[in-house]
Motif scaffolding. Structure first.
Motif, PDB file in Angstrom:
ATOM      1  N   GLU A 157      10.842  -1.245  12.322  1.00  0.00           N
ATOM      2  CA  GLU A 157      10.613  -2.065  11.141  1.00  0.00           C
ATOM      3  C   GLU A 157       9.170  -2.524  11.015  1.00  0.00           C
ATOM      4  O   GLU A 157       8.695  -2.807   9.909  1.00  0.00           O
ATOM      5  CB  GLU A 157      11.543  -3.286  11.157  1.00  0.00           C
ATOM      6  CG  GLU A 157      11.563  -4.058   9.859  1.00  0.00           C
ATOM      7  CD  GLU A 157      12.529  -5.222   9.874  1.00  0.00           C
ATOM      8  OE1 GLU A 157      12.552  -5.992   8.889  1.00  0.00           O
ATOM      9  OE2 GLU A 157      13.271  -5.395  10.879  1.00  0.00           O
ATOM     10  N   VAL A 158       8.441  -2.599  12.106  1.00  0.00           N
ATOM     11  CA  VAL A 158       7.035  -3.016  12.060  1.00  0.00           C
ATOM     12  C   VAL A 158       6.170  -1.998  11.318  1.00  0.00           C
ATOM     13  O   VAL A 158       5.086  -2.326  10.836  1.00  0.00           O
ATOM     14  CB  VAL A 158       6.489  -3.233  13.487  1.00  0.00           C
ATOM     15  CG1 VAL A 158       6.378  -1.914  14.245  1.00  0.00           C
ATOM     16  CG2 VAL A 158       5.152  -3.941  13.482  1.00  0.00           C
ATOM     17  N   ALA A 159       6.654  -0.764  11.201  1.00  0.00           N
ATOM     18  CA  ALA A 159       5.840   0.339  10.689  1.00  0.00           C
ATOM     19  C   ALA A 159       6.140   0.665   9.233  1.00  0.00           C
ATOM     20  O   ALA A 159       7.270   0.480   8.758  1.00  0.00           O
ATOM     21  CB  ALA A 159       6.061   1.584  11.540  1.00  0.00           C
ATOM     22  N   TYR A 160       5.133   1.182   8.549  1.00  0.00           N
ATOM     23  CA  TYR A 160       5.316   1.820   7.252  1.00  0.00           C
ATOM     24  C   TYR A 160       5.141   3.320   7.467  1.00  0.00           C
ATOM     25  O   TYR A 160       4.030   3.803   7.694  1.00  0.00           O
ATOM     26  CB  TYR A 160       4.295   1.306   6.227  1.00  0.00           C
ATOM     27  CG  TYR A 160       4.231   2.169   4.985  1.00  0.00           C
ATOM     28  CD1 TYR A 160       5.238   2.115   4.027  1.00  0.00           C
ATOM     29  CD2 TYR A 160       3.189   3.072   4.797  1.00  0.00           C
ATOM     30  CE1 TYR A 160       5.196   2.922   2.907  1.00  0.00           C
ATOM     31  CE2 TYR A 160       3.138   3.893   3.678  1.00  0.00           C
ATOM     32  CZ  TYR A 160       4.147   3.815   2.729  1.00  0.00           C
ATOM     33  OH  TYR A 160       4.115   4.624   1.626  1.00  0.00           O
ATOM     34  N   THR A 161       6.248   4.045   7.409  1.00  0.00           N
ATOM     35  CA  THR A 161       6.217   5.498   7.588  1.00  0.00           C
ATOM     36  C   THR A 161       6.309   6.243   6.268  1.00  0.00           C
ATOM     37  O   THR A 161       6.033   7.444   6.218  1.00  0.00           O
ATOM     38  CB  THR A 161       7.401   5.957   8.469  1.00  0.00           C
ATOM     39  OG1 THR A 161       8.626   5.639   7.782  1.00  0.00           O
ATOM     40  CG2 THR A 161       7.383   5.261   9.827  1.00  0.00           C
ATOM     41  N   GLY A 162       6.726   5.552   5.208  1.00  0.00           N
ATOM     42  CA  GLY A 162       6.992   6.189   3.929  1.00  0.00           C
ATOM     43  C   GLY A 162       8.461   6.490   3.729  1.00  0.00           C
ATOM     44  O   GLY A 162       8.872   6.965   2.667  1.00  0.00           O
TER      45      GLY A 162
END
Length: 554
Positions: A382-387
């Motif tokens: 959830e910490v990441a923006y992967t698209g």
């Protein structure tokens, strides 16, 4: 003063410094999956802010999406995710995840995660697949209605006996330590030992942020107390871009009861036929979307919010009592027990529910190897923006993302372990200019003020004026918190407040730069959706948003 640039002091010899190959900050599904995939190759430290079982993974109820039914397909999973993401998903990221979903689930099954099974018409055992909002097929593997807890316990049991994995429980990560000799890299992190109440250093060749989201920035949330956006704020301060922070998913159905705090009522109830209704039993979802209760979460949350405000009601109701009692108890034992303890028999009466902040669809920008803008820093979960999620996360894609991108990160890190470099000195934490605080009430007051105005001004429905009001208050709080941080010793509440006000700023800046309503972001001043969809990207050096096209897939 507390700074990465602090000079070495005479206390350097007594400073506590830990060393490892990979430091993983966070002990949920993402962090534990990565630890397991790396541990046969290197020494790993897993940092846990509370005990190792606490975190959002533990409270995930619904399940994990993957194509196991021969009537289903990866293309259908991709199409459903793109539709739920309101045109803002990175299609390459969606396909990358969906194509690796079954392998990720089989990896978990191999470790013994107890997904529910059933007997088919031929008398053979197969996984019981349920369906949730936005999915066109039954593709959700689950362990009753406590999938996250089963996953957390199983992974912890395996991780705990591995000799190369070392748990540091009750530690807060404070900041990443920038390398002076290799710009764009980090040499480790400053961490706060909550039991000894002292700052220590963890030196690591690679660092993975697996800290979850920041929904604690809102007054009402389904998340546990540890969800304070630590990894997002740390990465931003270290120079990483973040994206799509305006898209905060509000889960439509959290239990509304004075004795029930943060208790989620899984979407799987609606997948199994539960109805949303008023106190008199009349249904309303058909007025908002032809899919009714199976519409994506943003639509359902706004519908509930609208009906509550229209009627001046404290809550709406979720009713599954028309289903057989033994079916309800078998498939939703955790919810049944929790509600029964509060005097609600869900086999006979509806469940009072309200929306609550649940999931951050934006985060630290990464590529498909989970790499951030820093050379040796990764972000997973959830910490990441992967698209993957776009403007709205589809149910049961979150735990899947954790495992898929943990595997991708491990595959990228392992070949680099054989290389070695010369260690550079790390400045010890300098507390010579700070003292113990005698006014903790300031932290508590700022904490409550932040969460309240974020709920009122940056919640399910927004306006330009509300966002401007929120930003003015954030800027005042940032100044006050930074002054406090500079003069007093750290504490759990101070560190979380410092991170939450940073996350609040990122959310509001992204929201102010999106001149449309899309998915989870609904602005009454811009009710229409633009023809083109681009992510909102914030760059630390300018501290203002820019809308930038393109994928992180390269």
């Amino acid at each position: 003063m507390k700074s990465v640039a602090s000079s070495l002091s005479s206390r350097a010899a007594s400073a506590i410094e830990h060393r490892c190959d990979v430091l993983i900050i966070g002990s949920g599904a993402a962090g534990l999956s990565l630890a397991l995939k790396l541990a046969d190759h290197c020494q790993v430290i897993v940092l846990s802010k509370s005990d190792r079982n606490e975190g959002s993974t533990r409270y995930a109820q619904g399940g994990i999406a993957a194509v196991f039914d021969e009537q289903d397909s990866v293309d259908a999973h991709v199409s459903d995710t793109l539709n739920a993401g309101a045109g803002l998903c990175d299609e390459a990221a969606v396909r990358f995840t969906a194509e690796r979903a079954k392998d990720a689930l089989n990896w978990l099954i191999g470790y013994g995660v107890p997904f529910d099974t059933e007997t088919d018409a031929q008398g053979e055992q197969r996984f019981h697949l349920t369906r949730e909002g936005g999915h066109s097929h039954r593709r959700i593997l689950h362990a009753a209605d406590a999938t996250g807890e089963a996953l957390q316990i199983t992974l912890n049991d395996v991780v705990s006996v591995h000799p190369n994995i070392h748990f540091f429980e009750r530690y807060n990560a404070i900041d990443l330590i920038a390398s002076k000799e290799n710009p764009g890299s980090c040499t480790g992190a400053y961490v706060w030992n909550r039991q000894r109440e002292q700052v220590e250093v963890i030196r690591a060749r690679f660092i993975a942020l697996a800290t979850g989201g920041g929904s604690k920035v809102y007054q009402y949330t389904s998340n546990p107390d540890v969800s304070s956006g630590d990894g997002i704020a740390m990465a931003w301060r270290a120079g990483c871009r973040v994206a799509n922070m305006e898209f905060n998913q509000f889960h439509p159905t959290c239990l509304y009861h004075p004795q029930a705090r943060n208790f989620l009522i899984t979407e799987a109830l609606r997948g199994e036929g539960a109805h949303l209704c008023h106190a008199d039993g009349s249904r309303f979802m058909h007025k908002f979307d032809e899919r009714g209760e199976l519409a994506p979460r943003d639509i359902v949350a706004r519908a509930i919010d609208y009906e509550m405000k229209r009627m001046g009601a404290d809550c709406m109701y979720l009713d599954i009592s028309h289903k057989p009692a033994d079916f309800i108890v078998k498939h939703f034992p955790n919810i049944y027990r929790r509600c029964r303890a509060l005097g609600i028999d869900i086999t006979r009466q509806p469940i009072p529910v309200v929306p609550a902040a649940h999931y951050s669809c934006g985060g630290v920008m990464t590529d498909f190897n989970a790499r951030t803008d820093l050379n040796n820093v990764y972000a997973i979960g959830e910490v990441a923006y992967t698209g993957l999620h776009g403007a709205n996360r589809m149910a049961s894609n979150s735990l899947l993302e954790c495992v898929v991108f943990a595997s991708a990160a491990a595959e990228h890190i392992i070949p680099q372990l054989s290389t070695s470099g010369q260690e550079e000195p790390i400045a010890p934490w300098d507390e010579t200019q700070v003292s113990n605080s005698d006014e903790e009430v300031i932290i508590q007051h700022n904490w409550h003020e932040l969460r309240l105005f974020m709920w009122d001004y940056v919640g399910i429905v927004r306006t330009n004026k509300r966002l401007e009001r929120a930003m003015r208050r954030i800027q005042l709080l940032e100044q006050e918190i930074q002054e406090y941080y500079a003069h007093f010793k750290v504490s759990n509440n101070l560190l979380e407040l410092r991170n939450l006000v940073t996350v609040a700023e990122l959310i509001v800046r992204c929201a102010m730069n999106r001149k449309e309503s899309r998915g989870l972001h609904f602005n009454l001043d811009y009710p229409d959706t633009l023809d083109s969809a681009e992510p909102t990207i914030l760059t630390p050096d300018r501290r203002r948003a820019r809308i930038a096209p393109g994928s992180l897939s390269t």
